[in-house]
Design a protein around this motif. Structure first.
Motif, PDB file in Angstrom:
ATOM      1  N   LEU A   1     -30.169 -10.781  13.450  1.00  0.00           N
ATOM      2  CA  LEU A   1     -28.814  -9.579  13.185  1.00  0.00           C
ATOM      3  C   LEU A   1     -28.340  -9.874  12.163  1.00  0.00           C
TER       4      LEU A   1
ATOM      5  N   PRO B   1     -25.753  -7.114   9.459  1.00  0.00           N
ATOM      6  CA  PRO B   1     -24.434  -6.744   9.321  1.00  0.00           C
ATOM      7  C   PRO B   1     -24.791  -5.353   8.588  1.00  0.00           C
TER       8      PRO B   1
ATOM      9  N   MET C   1     -22.372 -14.680  10.560  1.00  0.00           N
ATOM     10  CA  MET C   1     -22.263 -13.837  11.183  1.00  0.00           C
ATOM     11  C   MET C   1     -21.910 -14.390  12.609  1.00  0.00           C
TER      12      MET C   1
ATOM     13  N   GLU D   1     -22.330 -14.835  16.609  1.00  0.00           N
ATOM     14  CA  GLU D   1     -23.679 -13.159  17.418  1.00  0.00           C
ATOM     15  C   GLU D   1     -23.077 -12.530  18.454  1.00  0.00           C
TER      16      GLU D   1
ATOM     17  N   LYS E   1     -20.537  -9.609  16.597  1.00  0.00           N
ATOM     18  CA  LYS E   1     -20.927  -8.902  15.296  1.00  0.00           C
ATOM     19  C   LYS E   1     -20.340  -8.654  14.045  1.00  0.00           C
TER      20      LYS E   1
ATOM     21  N   PRO F   1     -17.067  -5.167  12.732  1.00  0.00           N
ATOM     22  CA  PRO F   1     -18.572  -4.135  12.474  1.00  0.00           C
ATOM     23  C   PRO F   1     -18.210  -2.576  11.644  1.00  0.00           C
TER      24      PRO F   1
END
Length: 84
Positions: A27, A29, A56, A58, A61, A77
């Protein structure tokens, strides 16, 4: 679970192996999140405050940062920052 470590201005993504020995996707950023996180970390370190947790989520996000014992920062995000 995925963790992010801040070490000498580099962000590392740690992936974990699943039970079937396949590696989970990492994952990452967004660039706007990294820029916002970097700015917050520099500002906090200039104030001599410890950064205790950087994680972070999941599902959403979002990046979560715990500064000291009481200051919580969420980075969305799109790079927006929310401080509690």
């Amino acid at each position: 679970m995925r963790l992010f470590c801040l070490s000498r201005h580099r962000f590392l993504t740690l992936g974990y192996r699943k039970e079937d020995n396949s590696i989970e996707e990492k994952l990452e950023p967004t660039p706007k999140q990294l820029q916002a996180l970097y700015r917050r970390c520099v500002a906090v370190s200039n104030l001599m405050q410890p950064i205790n947790v950087v994680r972070m989520d999941e599902r959403s996000k979002r990046i979560f940062v715990l500064i000291g014992d009481t200051i919580e920062v969420e980075i969305f995000p799109n790079g927006e920052v929310f401080v509690k």
